[in-house]
Design an enzyme around this catalytic site. Structure first.
Site, PDB file in Angstrom:
ATOM      1  N   ASP A 154      14.435   9.751 -41.231  1.00 36.28           N
ATOM      2  CA  ASP A 154      13.520   8.793 -40.881  1.00 36.28           C
ATOM      3  C   ASP A 154      12.761   9.452 -40.534  1.00 36.28           C
ATOM      4  O   ASP A 154      12.737   8.942 -39.211  1.00 36.28           O
ATOM      5  CB  ASP A 154      14.229   7.631 -40.363  1.00 36.28           C
ATOM      6  CG  ASP A 154      13.533   6.757 -40.542  1.00 36.28           C
ATOM      7  OD1 ASP A 154      12.489   6.387 -40.974  1.00 36.28           O
ATOM      8  OD2 ASP A 154      13.830   4.778 -39.896  1.00 36.28           O
ATOM      9  N   ASP A 176      10.018   8.631 -35.818  1.00 36.48           N
ATOM     10  CA  ASP A 176      10.136  10.296 -34.914  1.00 36.48           C
ATOM     11  C   ASP A 176       9.384   9.669 -33.831  1.00 36.48           C
ATOM     12  O   ASP A 176       8.023   9.326 -33.711  1.00 36.48           O
ATOM     13  CB  ASP A 176       9.091  11.337 -35.820  1.00 36.48           C
ATOM     14  CG  ASP A 176       9.759  12.038 -37.117  1.00 36.48           C
ATOM     15  OD1 ASP A 176      11.081  11.815 -36.982  1.00 36.48           O
ATOM     16  OD2 ASP A 176       9.559  12.814 -37.855  1.00 36.48           O
ATOM     17  N   ASP A 188      31.673  13.732 -20.850  1.00 35.67           N
ATOM     18  CA  ASP A 188      30.884  13.950 -20.295  1.00 35.67           C
ATOM     19  C   ASP A 188      30.753  14.138 -18.763  1.00 35.67           C
ATOM     20  O   ASP A 188      31.431  13.945 -17.986  1.00 35.67           O
ATOM     21  CB  ASP A 188      29.356  13.721 -20.089  1.00 35.67           C
ATOM     22  CG  ASP A 188      28.565  15.374 -19.830  1.00 35.67           C
ATOM     23  OD1 ASP A 188      28.193  16.121 -20.550  1.00 35.67           O
ATOM     24  OD2 ASP A 188      27.118  15.239 -19.005  1.00 35.67           O
ATOM     25  N   GLU A 246      35.784  16.810 -20.521  1.00 40.80           N
ATOM     26  CA  GLU A 246      35.273  17.998 -21.000  1.00 40.80           C
ATOM     27  C   GLU A 246      35.100  18.112 -19.366  1.00 40.80           C
ATOM     28  O   GLU A 246      34.784  18.536 -18.201  1.00 40.80           O
ATOM     29  CB  GLU A 246      33.178  17.995 -20.627  1.00 40.80           C
ATOM     30  CG  GLU A 246      32.407  19.233 -20.931  1.00 40.80           C
ATOM     31  CD  GLU A 246      31.032  19.044 -19.909  1.00 40.80           C
ATOM     32  OE1 GLU A 246      30.363  19.866 -19.984  1.00 40.80           O
ATOM     33  OE2 GLU A 246      30.537  18.253 -19.757  1.00 40.80           O
TER      34      GLU A 246
END
Length: 574
Positions: free
Chosen positions: A146, A150, A325, A354
């Site tokens: 799409d 952007d 994370d 992680e």
């Protein structure tokens, strides 16, 4: 016997329940030091009963140790036991209290005890993970579906990335490629963070409740998950709870109001007014990354906020799990609460941490289901990509990994050969596709979940971050179809053979650069042979007669149990 090497403890990974009436036990000895091991056991409160005796099986051997295992069938949920160890001459009885030359009697508190198997002491991974193959997507670089969302100054797709260059990848781009993922054969995707952030990687979260508008919105995330589910694909989101972004509302309030801020205790502030240079005046990720203030997860308010975030996205868009994370820098108390919340919201959700090192403290069944298995990657890179270690050393590395965890945990480890934080495997192998293919055969036939980093399947290369985060190659003429088709074949082989999903693991041969092992399940076995060298090798292996190579990577010449291995070859014998 080398008594110093003999070891057991009544705890993970040397003793753990498989269910309420089965206890797996493991005894370690020095390599080649012992020829027989028995366990003597009985119910803890069976005062008058006799000890049962059971031989133990040698299951793993490496450069230092042998490991003997068995499963105790229990009438009750509690047991005590001790070992009889023999080297053919000397016999020793081994208990929690030490070694005895004569069988100990009336030694209740000196034996090894497993006092009680509680219902929550038994670890079960989500059922769907048994047939799982994961594909990691870095959304900003996967596909631009799409262009209307952007970022400004978006770079041309395929240009070499910098740390802060944008290319326009988004959630619609992933939706548009679901057919591609389905054709490849994977059935789970893990997305690096997609929440509001100014960076390309999104690990500096500004708002945990808002999808970054350059990726889409909540409705688009919901559509992605639904369409993945319609195609048999699970979806895992990335939770960054160790730290937030500099623009996170609570940290901005601290910047503005100092100690008067109600969020002051959400962070560890050294000095106010806040400074970012030359070093942040607050605790931050990796000590100096000022854009990522560390969150104080010991604070009940921080806990409440983050746990609500975890629950929200499961309920709001029906995700199938969280990847966590920097999970090793958050206290265990928080992760236990996190597990309770996530499993209450969706019992079949997977929790993946992680952790780059030994993750056993988090993999006892009360925190994570799995971790990103970087020790696995280290061994695979050293043996296959760089060829700097022998098969014997490789065997030691992977055996040590297996012996750190429960079998049920090993089966769901995320076995990666690369990620957004590492060099691409093909780069480390100096572009040698043959070496990568050998690594892939091992990855897809070893214990655990095969993990694909986007683009590896088409031969993408890249050095350390940000180079490993290049745009996905979609032009077919630029893709390495040989690697792609090899991935598809391995995925199919794994899916069609229960031995590779559930089977035990036993090393058969580890000499020079040749490595062979067996996966066995319900009386059926598959033997995998890897010649990780550039010359022909001849080896002798039992159990291969009558088995045929189902990989057909290279011709296998044989004479009975003698195998003539082609250079840089792999064989999956069934």
């Amino acid at each position: 016997m080398i008594k110093e090497a003999i070891f057991h403890k009544s705890d993970v990974p040397y003793a753990y329940p498989l269910n309420e009436n089965q206890l797996k036990i493991v005894l370690r000895t020095a390599v080649f030091d012992v020829d027989r091991v028995y366990v003597l056991y009985k119910d803890r409160y069976d005062w008058l009963g006799k000890f049962k005796i059971k031989p133990m099986v040698l299951t793993h051997t490496n450069e230092l140790f042998d490991y003997y295992e068995t499963t105790l069938e229990l009438n009750k949920k509690f047991v005590y036991f001790f070992y009889l160890v023999s080297d053919g001459g000397e016999k020793l009885y081994y208990t929690e209290a030490g070694f005895y030359k004569k069988r100990p009697e009336n030694h209740f508190w000196g034996f090894f005890h497993y006092p009680y198997i509680g219902e929550k002491d038994v670890f079960f991974a989500p059922e769907w993970t048994s047939d799982c193959m994961v594909y990691q997507i870095f959304p900003e670089r996967f596909n631009n579906g799409d262009k209307s969302n952007d970022p400004e100054n978006v770079k041309p797709w395929g240009e070499k990335p910098t740390a802060d260059s944008f290319f326009g990848g988004d959630l619609q781009g992933i939706i548009d490629k679901i057919d591609y993922l389905k054709d490849l054969g994977i059935n789970a995707i893990y997305l690096t963070p997609i929440f509001l952030s100014h960076s390309t990687h999104k690990y500096d979260t500004t708002d945990y409740y808002t999808i970054d508008p350059h990726f889409g919105d909540t409705q688009k995330a919901r559509e992605l998950v639904q369409k993945c589910h319609d195609n048999g694909i699970k979806v895992i989101f990335d939770a960054v709870f160790n730290h937030c972004g500099y623009d996170f509302f609570a940290f901005q309030d601290v910047i503005k109001n100092g100690k008067k801020s109600k969020y002051w205790d959400w962070f560890n502030i050294y000095e106010w007014p806040i400074k970012t240079h030359p070093k942040p005046s607050y605790e931050a990720f990796a000590d100096t990354v000022w854009r990522m203030p560390k969150l104080m997860t010991k604070n009940p308010e921080v806990q409440k906020y983050l746990l609500e975030v975890a629950e929200y996205w499961i309920k709001e868009v029906d995700i199938d799990g969280w990847r966590l994370d920097v999970a090793n820098e958050i206290d265990h108390h928080f992760w236990r609460k996190f597990r309770e919340v996530v499993k209450a919201a969706k019992p079949e959700a997977i929790i993946v941490g992680e952790v780059w090192h030994d993750a056993s403290p988090w993999l006892r069944g009360d925190q994570f289901d799995s971790v990103m298995n970087y020790p696995f990657r280290n061994a695979v890179v050293d043996f296959f990509a760089k060829r700097k270690i022998s098969a014997s050393r490789f065997n030691t590395m992977i055996t040590e990994q297996l012996m750190r965890h429960m079998d049920s945990v090993n089966r769901v480890m995320f076995n990666l050969i690369g990620s957004h934080d590492t060099e691409r495997f093909l780069t480390l192998a100096n572009g040698m596709v043959a070496r990568m293919k050998l690594a892939l055969v091992f990855q897809f036939t070893f214990v655990g979940i095969p993990y694909i980093y986007y683009g590896d399947e088409v031969g993408m290369v890249g050095d350390y971050d940000p180079d490993c985060r290049r745009c996905m190659i979609w032009e077919e003429e630029k893709q390495n179809k040989s690697i792609f088709n090899f991935y598809k074949k391995l995925i199919s082989i794994r899916r069609e053979n229960e031995e590779l999903k559930y089977g035990s693991f036993c090393t058969l041969y580890a000499i020079g650069r040749v490595f062979a092992f067996k996966r066995e399940y319900k009386g059926k076995s598959i033997i995998v042979v890897l010649n990780n060298s550039s010359k022909q090798e001849v080896i002798f292996l039992n159990e291969v007669e009558g088995k045929e190579d189902i990989l057909k990577m290279k011709e296998l010449k044989r004479s009975g149990n003698l195998l003539y291995l082609q250079p840089n070859s792999a064989y999956i014998l069934k």
